[in-house]
Design an enzyme around this catalytic site. Structure first.
Site, short mmCIF file in Angstrom:
data_model
loop_
_atom_site.label_atom_id
_atom_site.label_comp_id
_atom_site.label_asym_id
_atom_site.label_seq_id
_atom_site.Cartn_x
_atom_site.Cartn_y
_atom_site.Cartn_z
CE LYS A 14 5.55 26.30 11.84
NZ LYS A 14 5.28 25.26 12.84
NE ARG A 89 9.38 30.02 15.92
CZ ARG A 89 9.29 29.15 14.92
NH1 ARG A 89 9.28 29.55 13.68
NH2 ARG A 89 9.21 27.87 15.19
NE ARG A 123 9.73 17.36 11.94
CZ ARG A 123 9.39 18.59 12.32
NH1 ARG A 123 8.69 19.35 11.53
NH2 ARG A 123 9.74 19.03 13.50
NE ARG A 156 13.37 20.40 12.62
CZ ARG A 156 12.34 21.22 12.47
NH1 ARG A 156 11.62 21.21 11.37
NH2 ARG A 156 12.02 22.08 13.43
NE ARG A 167 10.85 22.79 18.24
CZ ARG A 167 10.77 21.72 17.43
NH1 ARG A 167 11.24 20.56 17.81
NH2 ARG A 167 10.23 21.84 16.24
P1 AP5 Z 1 5.82 19.79 9.23
O1 AP5 Z 1 5.25 20.30 7.95
O2 AP5 Z 1 7.26 19.46 9.29
O3 AP5 Z 1 5.39 20.72 10.46
P2 AP5 Z 1 5.84 22.21 10.83
O4 AP5 Z 1 4.62 22.93 11.25
O5 AP5 Z 1 6.66 22.79 9.74
O6 AP5 Z 1 6.68 21.91 12.14
P3 AP5 Z 1 8.14 22.42 12.59
O7 AP5 Z 1 8.57 21.50 13.70
O8 AP5 Z 1 9.04 22.56 11.41
O9 AP5 Z 1 7.80 23.81 13.17
P4 AP5 Z 1 8.74 24.65 14.09
O10 AP5 Z 1 8.07 25.96 14.13
O11 AP5 Z 1 9.01 23.99 15.38
O12 AP5 Z 1 10.15 24.62 13.33
P5 AP5 Z 1 10.89 25.64 12.37
O13 AP5 Z 1 11.71 24.86 11.44
O14 AP5 Z 1 9.97 26.67 11.85
O15 AP5 Z 1 4.97 18.46 9.62
C1 AP5 Z 1 5.30 17.71 10.76
C2 AP5 Z 1 5.17 16.21 10.47
O16 AP5 Z 1 3.81 15.85 10.32
C3 AP5 Z 1 5.87 15.75 9.18
O17 AP5 Z 1 6.38 14.49 9.39
C4 AP5 Z 1 4.74 15.74 8.14
O18 AP5 Z 1 4.98 14.81 7.11
C5 AP5 Z 1 3.54 15.38 8.99
N1 AP5 Z 1 2.31 16.05 8.60
C6 AP5 Z 1 2.15 17.33 8.18
N2 AP5 Z 1 0.83 17.60 7.95
C7 AP5 Z 1 0.15 16.46 8.27
C8 AP5 Z 1 -1.23 16.12 8.26
N3 AP5 Z 1 -2.17 17.00 7.90
N4 AP5 Z 1 -1.57 14.86 8.64
C9 AP5 Z 1 -0.62 13.97 9.00
N5 AP5 Z 1 0.70 14.23 9.04
C10 AP5 Z 1 1.09 15.47 8.67
O19 AP5 Z 1 11.88 26.38 13.40
C11 AP5 Z 1 12.91 25.65 14.03
C12 AP5 Z 1 13.64 26.55 15.00
O20 AP5 Z 1 14.28 27.63 14.29
C13 AP5 Z 1 12.76 27.26 16.05
O21 AP5 Z 1 12.50 26.44 17.16
C14 AP5 Z 1 13.66 28.46 16.41
O22 AP5 Z 1 14.70 28.08 17.26
C15 AP5 Z 1 14.27 28.84 15.06
N6 AP5 Z 1 13.42 29.82 14.37
C16 AP5 Z 1 12.70 29.62 13.24
N7 AP5 Z 1 12.03 30.73 12.90
C17 AP5 Z 1 12.32 31.68 13.83
C18 AP5 Z 1 11.92 33.02 14.05
N8 AP5 Z 1 11.05 33.61 13.21
N9 AP5 Z 1 12.42 33.68 15.11
C19 AP5 Z 1 13.29 33.09 15.94
N10 AP5 Z 1 13.72 31.81 15.82
C20 AP5 Z 1 13.23 31.10 14.78
MG MG Z 2 8.71 23.24 9.49
#
Ligand code: AP5
Ligand code: MG
Length: 209
Positions: A14, A89, A123, A156, A167
């Site tokens: 994402k 979410r 990552r 992270r 998660r």
């Molecule tokens: P990356 O792009 O980092 O993946 P991502 O989908 O962004 O994964 P996240 O772990 O950031 O998602 P998340 O939803 O758990 O975390 P968020 O920060 O939103 O890619 C992952 C890895 O793969 C990287 O190393 C990248 O280089 C590699 N990669 C990417 N694409 C690739 C491909 N095609 N091929 C190969 N490699 C690839 O949320 C964190 C926390 O915040 C949540 O758990 C929650 O506690 C809180 N939070 C956030 N939003 C909310 C909300 N709306 N409501 C309540 N709590 C919330």
């Molecule tokens: Mg992310």
């Protein structure tokens, strides 16, 4: 108007794809996860709460998250569109969001859980600017150093093995409900997140343009 939301399991790309779209269309990438991580770094009251919840694999409460998104989207740079990564979410957030915004595209980047775990394990995130790397698929030019700002790359805190499973469970039980929600609004698109970063980006651009 491009008011795009991206959802998908942990590690589906994402953030990676939102950055690419943001450059391509010159609209901001708004990541709720990144906003919370910034607050943690600053040590604010919200940051302390976020630290506790995020680093145990839990979500932040809806009222706090909704308010943050509402205020962020009122900022000037969002007036020509935005890419929202990680919000809404669940259905409650989606229903709230419908009262304040109109989404043009709801993109789900799909990958199986096994790939989520593999991607997250390798990552590395910049401590300073939040830029994301992958040791194998998107490695930094210099070991442990951010290409963008020279900051240190680390894992992270919420990427610990024991929290990834939790998660993913929350994703499957709550966030996945968005699929039917946005299908019913005819704005849903599913993207296969398994190919390489460039190919996934190309497939997303086909949908958006
Ligand atoms: P990356 O792009 O980092 O993946 P991502 O989908 O962004 O994964 P996240 O772990 O950031 O998602 P998340 O939803 O758990 O975390 P968020 O920060 O939103 O890619 C992952 C890895 O793969 C990287 O190393 C990248 O280089 C590699 N990669 C990417 N694409 C690739 C491909 N095609 N091929 C190969 N490699 C690839 O949320 C964190 C926390 O915040 C949540 O758990 C929650 O506690 C809180 N939070 C956030 N939003 C909310 C909300 N709306 N409501 C309540 N709590 C919330
Ligand atoms: Mg992310």
């Amino acid at each position: 108007m491009k008011n795009i939301i991206i959802f998908g399991p942990q590690g589906s790309g994402k953030g990676t794809q939102a950055d690419i779209l943001s450059d391509k269309f010159s609209i901001p990438h708004v990541s709720t996860g990144r906003i919370f991580r910034e607050e943690i770094k600053k040590g604010t009251e919200l940051g302390k709460k976020a630290d506790e919840l995020i680093n145990a694999g839990n979500l932040l409460p809806d009222d706090i998250t909704n308010e943050i998104v509402k205020n962020r989207l009122l900022e000037k740079d969002c007036k020509n569109g935005y890419i929202l990564d990680g919000y809404p979410r669940d259905i409650a957030q989606a229903e709230y969001f419908d009262t304040i915004a109109k989404i043009s595209h709801a993109l789900e980047i799909w990958i199986p859980d096994k790939i989520s775990v593999e991607r997250i394990n390798k990552r590395r995130t910049c401590q300073k600017c939040g830029e994301v790397f992958h040791l194998e698929f998107n490695p930094p030019k210099k070991t442990n150093t951010c290409d963008e700002c020279g900051g240190e790359l680390t894992t992270r805190k919420d990427d610990k093995k024991e929290w990834i499973k939790k998660r993913l469970e929350i994703y499957h039980s709550r966030t996945e409900n968005l699929i039917d929600y946005y299908k019913n609004k005819n704005i849903y698109h599913k993207i296969d997140g398994r190919p390489g970063i460039d190919e996934v980006a190309k497939n997303i651009l086909e949908i958006i343009k």
